[in-house]
Design a protein around this motif. Structure first.
Motif, short mmCIF file in Angstrom:
data_model
loop_
_atom_site.label_atom_id
_atom_site.label_comp_id
_atom_site.label_asym_id
_atom_site.label_seq_id
_atom_site.Cartn_x
_atom_site.Cartn_y
_atom_site.Cartn_z
N LEU A 162 -8.10 -1.08 8.19
CA LEU A 162 -8.56 0.05 7.39
C LEU A 162 -9.51 0.93 8.19
O LEU A 162 -9.52 2.17 8.03
CB LEU A 162 -9.24 -0.46 6.12
N GLN A 193 -3.41 0.83 2.91
CA GLN A 193 -4.11 0.99 1.63
C GLN A 193 -3.47 0.15 0.53
O GLN A 193 -4.16 -0.37 -0.35
CB GLN A 193 -4.12 2.47 1.24
N GLN A 224 -4.61 -3.57 -0.11
CA GLN A 224 -5.90 -3.90 -0.72
C GLN A 224 -5.75 -4.58 -2.08
O GLN A 224 -6.41 -5.58 -2.37
CB GLN A 224 -6.74 -2.64 -0.87
#
Length: 329
Positions: free
Chosen positions: A133, A143, A146
């Motif tokens: 990230l 992303q 996550q």
């Protein structure tokens, strides 16, 4: 000789056999037939055999003795047979529960070991994700990593807290239906954001919103297991609505029912017979989640019933015990 025949007492033999082999109604039917047969023999007996009054009294006494004997045999042997069958059913249930408990203990150990082994790889993945990230903050794939990593971390944390509570025997608690409903809504929204919950409350006059349920740390996970199966069934049919219904029988505040309905393909006949009572190998799993849920509900004096909806989908009916009786005492 009719009722004076030496072998007339053999009419008791069918009653004895019926008391051992038949149900209560069948036993009563055979006993009435035997008594009626003896009565017919007494009535149809030739007149010359009853020309003396003392002999007629003796024959009537024999009939009364037969009726009493038949009644005693039917009642005593029938009661003993029912008691033996009930004891056999109890022994079979205890044996089944013992086997299931041994199976669950084995699964418990395996689950604890797997959970412990997964903690380190998930922690490593979390570190790698943070590094990715930092290097690629605008990468869509990075992303998207996550959310599942957060879910894994949350589940592991929940497992640790649950294990600690179980070790300390600090699992007994009380919860209202409104609180449980909110927990179900929040958790399902987090795990299955594509599914919508439609809450239905029936028989609101019984105070179902404020009913206090007998609960422990495993109640919510047990219900979530059923919701997960329902959501999966919905996804297979491109459905996104789950109907959850609170139900309380009138004039009965001891139990509250939670009905979970999906709009999938429903259960097969084999699943309806065995699901929740034992492990069932299939293409989609072993039925372990439903088995664990069923055990949890039974431990809380409840139960789980599975059946198909007449139109489409399946329904999981969860019976939850309240603590009204304990409060009254």
């Amino acid at each position: 000789g009719g009722a004076t025949n030496a072998f007339v007492s053999l009419l008791l033999l069918p009653i004895m056999i019926a008391a051992v082999t038949l149900s209560g109604k069948g036993l009563a039917y055979i006993a009435v037939l035997a008594i009626a047969a003896y009565s017919v023999l007494l009535i149809k007996m030739p007149e010359h055999n009853m020309h003396q009054m003392n002999m007629s009294g003796h024959f009537i006494s024999m009939w009364i003795n037969f009726v009493l004997s038949a009644s005693v045999i039917a009642l005593v042997i029938g009661a003993m047979n029912r008691a033996l069958k009930e004891r056999e059913r109890t022994i079979a249930q205890v044996r089944e529960q013992q086997l299931r408990s041994e199976q669950l203990v084995t699964l418990d150990g395996a689950a604890a070991q797997i959970t412990h082994q997964l903690a380190t790889p998930i922690a490593n993945l979390q570190l790698l994700f943070e590094e990715l990230l930092e290097d690629h903050p605008n990468n869509l794939v990075v992303q998207q990593m996550q959310t599942p990593l957060q879910q894994c971390a949350t589940q592991l944390d929940s497992f640790r807290k649950l294990s600690a509570a179980l070790r300390l025997n600090n699992t007994q608690q009380h919860i209202t239906t409104a609180q449980l409903q909110q927990q179900i809504t929040d958790t399902l929204l987090l795990q299955y954001p594509d599914q919508q919950i439609k809450w239905i409350i029936e028989n609101q006059t019984g105070g179902i919103n404020t009913a206090i349920l007998n609960s422990d740390a495993m109640l919510l996970p047990a219900i979530l297991n059923l919701l997960q199966n329902a959501a999966t069934a919905n996804q297979q049919q491109d459905q996104n609505v789950l109907e959850l219904t609170w139900l309380q029988e009138e004039h009965c505040g001891e139990y509250v029912y939670l009905l979970i309905r999906d709009f999938g393909n429903g259960f097969s006949a084999t699943q309806l017979n065995d699901l929740g009572g034992q492990l069932m190998p299939s293409d989609h799993g072993m039925g372990l989640a439903v088995l664990l849920s069923n055990v949890t509900f039974e431990r809380l004096n409840g139960s789980l019933t599975l059946y198909n909806h007449p139109q489409c989908g399946a329904i999981a009916k969860v019976k939850l015990a309240t603590v009204f009786s304990e409060q009254s005492e």
